[in-house]
Design an enzyme around this catalytic site. Structure first.
Site, PDB file in Angstrom:
ATOM      1  N   ALA A  13     -16.546  -4.703  13.474  1.00  0.00           N
ATOM      2  CA  ALA A  13     -16.737  -5.120  14.865  1.00  0.00           C
ATOM      3  C   ALA A  13     -15.435  -5.467  15.565  1.00  0.00           C
ATOM      4  O   ALA A  13     -15.426  -5.740  16.758  1.00  0.00           O
ATOM      5  CB  ALA A  13     -17.680  -6.326  14.924  1.00  0.00           C
ATOM      6  N   ARG A  18      -4.668  -3.465  18.222  1.00  0.00           N
ATOM      7  CA  ARG A  18      -3.344  -2.985  17.822  1.00  0.00           C
ATOM      8  C   ARG A  18      -3.270  -1.465  17.700  1.00  0.00           C
ATOM      9  O   ARG A  18      -2.202  -0.898  17.574  1.00  0.00           O
ATOM     10  CB  ARG A  18      -2.950  -3.660  16.491  1.00  0.00           C
ATOM     11  CG  ARG A  18      -2.675  -5.149  16.632  1.00  0.00           C
ATOM     12  CD  ARG A  18      -2.594  -5.857  15.283  1.00  0.00           C
ATOM     13  NE  ARG A  18      -3.917  -6.167  14.736  1.00  0.00           N
ATOM     14  CZ  ARG A  18      -4.126  -6.823  13.589  1.00  0.00           C
ATOM     15  NH1 ARG A  18      -3.091  -7.214  12.860  1.00  0.00           N
ATOM     16  NH2 ARG A  18      -5.353  -7.068  13.161  1.00  0.00           N
ATOM     17  N   GLY A  83     -13.999 -13.794  14.661  1.00  0.00           N
ATOM     18  CA  GLY A  83     -13.374 -13.837  13.345  1.00  0.00           C
ATOM     19  C   GLY A  83     -14.236 -13.237  12.250  1.00  0.00           C
ATOM     20  O   GLY A  83     -15.425 -12.960  12.445  1.00  0.00           O
ATOM     21  N   THR A  84     -13.599 -13.051  11.088  1.00  0.00           N
ATOM     22  CA  THR A  84     -14.259 -12.318  10.001  1.00  0.00           C
ATOM     23  C   THR A  84     -15.451 -13.067   9.402  1.00  0.00           C
ATOM     24  O   THR A  84     -16.447 -12.430   9.026  1.00  0.00           O
ATOM     25  CB  THR A  84     -13.240 -11.939   8.902  1.00  0.00           C
ATOM     26  OG1 THR A  84     -12.363 -13.048   8.666  1.00  0.00           O
ATOM     27  CG2 THR A  84     -12.397 -10.761   9.319  1.00  0.00           C
ATOM     28  N   ASP A 108     -11.655  -1.310   7.972  1.00  0.00           N
ATOM     29  CA  ASP A 108     -10.335  -0.717   8.221  1.00  0.00           C
ATOM     30  C   ASP A 108      -9.500  -0.598   6.946  1.00  0.00           C
ATOM     31  O   ASP A 108      -8.297  -0.472   7.003  1.00  0.00           O
ATOM     32  CB  ASP A 108      -9.576  -1.503   9.302  1.00  0.00           C
ATOM     33  CG  ASP A 108      -9.178  -2.909   8.857  1.00  0.00           C
ATOM     34  OD1 ASP A 108      -9.598  -3.353   7.784  1.00  0.00           O
ATOM     35  OD2 ASP A 108      -8.428  -3.560   9.623  1.00  0.00           O
ATOM     36  N   GLY A 144      -2.979 -11.894   4.691  1.00  0.00           N
ATOM     37  CA  GLY A 144      -3.151 -13.265   4.228  1.00  0.00           C
ATOM     38  C   GLY A 144      -2.560 -13.370   2.821  1.00  0.00           C
ATOM     39  O   GLY A 144      -2.548 -12.394   2.075  1.00  0.00           O
ATOM     40  N   ARG A 321     -13.903  28.599  12.811  1.00  0.00           N
ATOM     41  CA  ARG A 321     -14.582  27.428  13.386  1.00  0.00           C
ATOM     42  C   ARG A 321     -15.946  27.227  12.730  1.00  0.00           C
ATOM     43  O   ARG A 321     -16.435  28.108  12.028  1.00  0.00           O
ATOM     44  CB  ARG A 321     -14.694  27.618  14.900  1.00  0.00           C
ATOM     45  CG  ARG A 321     -13.308  27.572  15.576  1.00  0.00           C
ATOM     46  CD  ARG A 321     -13.389  28.025  17.009  1.00  0.00           C
ATOM     47  NE  ARG A 321     -14.377  27.258  17.758  1.00  0.00           N
ATOM     48  CZ  ARG A 321     -14.914  27.655  18.905  1.00  0.00           C
ATOM     49  NH1 ARG A 321     -14.552  28.811  19.433  1.00  0.00           N
ATOM     50  NH2 ARG A 321     -15.794  26.907  19.520  1.00  0.00           N
TER      51      ARG A 321
HETATM   52  C1  UD1 Z   1      -7.637  -9.632   7.344  1.00  0.00           C
HETATM   53  C2  UD1 Z   1      -7.598 -10.915   6.499  1.00  0.00           C
HETATM   54  C3  UD1 Z   1      -6.255 -10.992   5.790  1.00  0.00           C
HETATM   55  C4  UD1 Z   1      -6.074  -9.754   4.937  1.00  0.00           C
HETATM   56  C5  UD1 Z   1      -6.224  -8.473   5.758  1.00  0.00           C
HETATM   57  C6  UD1 Z   1      -6.283  -7.284   4.834  1.00  0.00           C
HETATM   58  C7  UD1 Z   1      -9.036 -12.606   7.586  1.00  0.00           C
HETATM   59  C8  UD1 Z   1      -9.068 -13.832   8.425  1.00  0.00           C
HETATM   60  N1  UD1 Z   1      -7.817 -12.070   7.352  1.00  0.00           N
HETATM   61  O1  UD1 Z   1      -6.619  -9.744   8.356  1.00  0.00           O
HETATM   62  O2  UD1 Z   1      -6.217 -12.164   4.967  1.00  0.00           O
HETATM   63  O3  UD1 Z   1      -4.807  -9.784   4.300  1.00  0.00           O
HETATM   64  O4  UD1 Z   1      -7.450  -8.490   6.507  1.00  0.00           O
HETATM   65  O5  UD1 Z   1      -6.323  -6.056   5.510  1.00  0.00           O
HETATM   66  O6  UD1 Z   1     -10.066 -12.160   7.126  1.00  0.00           O
HETATM   67  N2  UD1 Z   1     -13.760  -7.966  12.254  1.00  0.00           N
HETATM   68  C9  UD1 Z   1     -15.011  -8.112  12.792  1.00  0.00           C
HETATM   69  N3  UD1 Z   1     -15.235  -9.130  13.672  1.00  0.00           N
HETATM   70  C10 UD1 Z   1     -14.276 -10.036  14.017  1.00  0.00           C
HETATM   71  C11 UD1 Z   1     -12.974  -9.871  13.456  1.00  0.00           C
HETATM   72  C12 UD1 Z   1     -12.763  -8.825  12.569  1.00  0.00           C
HETATM   73  O7  UD1 Z   1     -15.918  -7.331  12.495  1.00  0.00           O
HETATM   74  O8  UD1 Z   1     -14.562 -10.937  14.801  1.00  0.00           O
HETATM   75  C13 UD1 Z   1     -13.538  -6.842  11.308  1.00  0.00           C
HETATM   76  C14 UD1 Z   1     -12.541  -5.815  11.810  1.00  0.00           C
HETATM   77  O9  UD1 Z   1     -13.216  -4.742  12.432  1.00  0.00           O
HETATM   78  C15 UD1 Z   1     -11.846  -5.359  10.529  1.00  0.00           C
HETATM   79  C16 UD1 Z   1     -11.971  -6.536   9.605  1.00  0.00           C
HETATM   80  O10 UD1 Z   1     -12.980  -7.374  10.124  1.00  0.00           O
HETATM   81  O11 UD1 Z   1     -12.510  -4.249   9.953  1.00  0.00           O
HETATM   82  C17 UD1 Z   1     -10.668  -7.305   9.450  1.00  0.00           C
HETATM   83  O12 UD1 Z   1     -10.232  -7.776  10.720  1.00  0.00           O
HETATM   84  P1  UD1 Z   1      -8.725  -7.701  11.165  1.00  0.00           P
HETATM   85  O13 UD1 Z   1      -8.610  -8.299  12.509  1.00  0.00           O
HETATM   86  O14 UD1 Z   1      -8.193  -6.329  10.966  1.00  0.00           O
HETATM   87  O15 UD1 Z   1      -8.052  -8.704  10.100  1.00  0.00           O
HETATM   88  P2  UD1 Z   1      -6.542  -8.743   9.639  1.00  0.00           P
HETATM   89  O16 UD1 Z   1      -5.741  -9.432  10.664  1.00  0.00           O
HETATM   90  O17 UD1 Z   1      -6.101  -7.408   9.211  1.00  0.00           O
HETATM   91 CA    CA Z   2      -7.007  -5.360   9.256  1.00  0.00          CA
END
Ligand code: UD1
Ligand code: CA
Length: 452
Positions: A13, A18, A83-84, A108, A144, A321
């Site tokens: 989500a 970036r 957030g995650t 990702d 992290g 194709r």
């Molecule tokens: C995250 C981790 C970090 C880790 C890195 C590895 C957290 C807080 N941080 O950072 O410790 O080293 O991944 O790649 O977890 N997402 C949502 N909803 C949200 C936010 C994010 O679905 O509200 C999803 C994103 O689509 C993505 C994933 O969660 O697939 C990670 O989010 P992202 O913002 O890329 O985290 P990082 O900053 O990479």
């Molecule tokens: Ca990421």
């Protein structure tokens, strides 16, 4: 003992700011298929019993991709991106249904291997409440950090919140975690947003579990760190593409394909090769291509959605194709485009031709510059060419039209009506020849020159 149940939650989500793109991050392609499709494929290979995907509001395209690659997965919408951990809780209904293990995978992180997911589950099976996949990054910026003390994982510190000494830790969070089903919700609900970004970090699960006297462990990935590459930027996407291509080329070479210059051949995650296939330099394979034994793909060909039969020769400079099927020993030469067309065994289109919405019978010969005029501006129509037919060079076959078996079409013809088997069709104006016409013209020109 009965097999443990497992719910996989895929987070997809995030806005992917970036990436600087209008396309949702998880739909960017890697080796010809979306990041999300890679992750869902890996998850499916890890023995999960249910899959939940968390998507952003209004992201129908992401939901459609989930449906396409994993019809059994359930989508949950995270209405606000906070957030995650907040994202994981969007799938609360799935968590409440209960599972022994909960795997949380980021959409990702496409190169993750099924074996690593199994190792995380094994850590939960042996009593940990939280298991986190760690890796040693050569460049740890953006990840992290896993803080390990006396063999115990004590915390994950996000880069923005880490102290200078914590930032020096090389062990990074790969973004894949497993939680014990029975304590997962309690842990997730206790996560707050007291951090620099005011987000609910999933990574806080470690400290919270420890505060509840539960165990958290780091499972270190022993294979290359490539597996853990998280994609946040186009640069990281390009780097991951290089890794994915390298792996696919290696697999093709291992399977006996001859790649004359492997580094110039672009493969797709699902490209299938038979034995003794030769691929010359600079060939691009899109999705859904099968190449059977002994086929040769010459340089600068672009191929997608095509089945290439045994001993077929394609290119150089051919474009195949989707919907192309080439029978055994067929030849598609330079500057030939084929789309939604079956070319039967031994048929040839060696130069400068377009075969669209067509069927070409066995051993037919399609002369240089032949065009199937499949589109009348409103609809597409089919051209059927019988076996052993001969189409003279520079002919336009105006579809719908049928050329019978063994029939001849004279070169330069415009064919608008069906040609019966074994007939000759000449669809062109008769040649007019005017004796000395050019000579007279030259005479007139020289007169004009004299006047001025
Ligand atoms: C995250 C981790 C970090 C880790 C890195 C590895 C957290 C807080 N941080 O950072 O410790 O080293 O991944 O790649 O977890 N997402 C949502 N909803 C949200 C936010 C994010 O679905 O509200 C999803 C994103 O689509 C993505 C994933 O969660 O697939 C990670 O989010 P992202 O913002 O890329 O985290 P990082 O900053 O990479
Ligand atoms: Ca990421």
């Amino acid at each position: 003992m009965t097999a443990r149940t497992c719910l996989a939650i895929v987070l997809a989500a995030g806005e992917g700011t970036r990436m600087r793109s209008a396309r949702p991050k998880v739909l960017h392609p890697l080796a010809g298929r979306s990041l999300l499709a890679h992750v869902l494929g890996t998850v499916a290979q890890s023995g999960v019993t249910a899959t939940a995907v968390v998507i952003g509001p209004g992201e129908e395209a992401v939901a459609a991709e989930v449906k396409r690659v994993c019809p059994d997965a359930e989508c949950f919408v995270q209405h606000e991106r906070r957030g995650t951990a907040h994202a994981v809780l969007a799938a609360r209904a799935a968590i409440e249904r209960g599972a022994d293990d909960i795997l949380i995978v980021y959409g990702d992180t496409p190169l993750i291997a099924p074996a690593s997911l199994s190792r995380l589950r094994a850590a939960i099976a042996s009593g940990a409440a939280v298991a986190v996949l760690g890796f040693r990054a050569t460049d740890s910026s953006g990840y992290g950090r896993l803080i390990v003390e006396n063999g115990e994982l004590v915390a994950i510190r996000e880069e923005a919140d880490a102290s200078a000494s914590e930032r020096k830790t090389a062990l990074c969070n790969g973004g894949t975690m497993a939680l014990a089903g029975k304590t997962a919700l309690t842990i997730l609900e206790r996560i707050g947003d007291d951090n620099r970004k005011h987000e609910f970090y999933l990574t806080d699960a470690v400290e919270i579990a420890r505060g509840m006297a539960l165990r958290a462990v780091a499972v270190e990935v022993e294979v290359e760190e490539d597996e853990m590459r998280g994609i946040n930027t186009k640069k990281q996407l390009a780097e991951a593409e290089a890794v994915a291509q390298q792996r696919l080329r290696q697999a093709a070479l291992d399977a006996g394909v001859t790649l004359l210059a492997p580094e110039t051949v672009h493969l797709c995650a699902d490209t299938k090769f038979g034995r003794d296939v030769v691929v010359e330099p600079f060939v691009v394979f899109g999705e859904k291509v099968t190449v059977e034994d002994g086929a040769v793909i010459h340089s600068f060909s672009h191929i997608a959605g095509a089945h290439i039969g045994k001993g077929v020769s394609v290119g150089p400079f051919a474009r195949l194709r989707p919907g192309t099927r080439l029978g055994e020993g067929a030849r598609i030469g330079n500057f030939v485009e084929v789309k939604e067309a079956v070319v039967e065994a031994g048929a040839k289109a060696n130069h400068l031709t377009y075969l669209g919405d067509a069927s070409v019978g066995a051993n037919a010969n399609i002369g240089a510059g032949t065009i199937t005029c499949n589109y009348d501006g409103a609809a597409k129509h089919r051209t059927e060419i019988g076996r052993d037919a001969f189409i003279g060079s520079n002919s336009a076959l105006v579809a719908p039209v049928k050329i019978g078996e063994g029939a001849y079409v004279g070169s330069g013809s415009v064919i608008t009506q069906d040609v019966p088997a074994d007939a000759l069709a000449l669809g062109r104006n008769r040649q007019v020849t005017k004796k000395d016409w050019a000579k007279r013209l030259r005479g007139l020109k020289s007169l004009r020159v004299k006047k001025t």
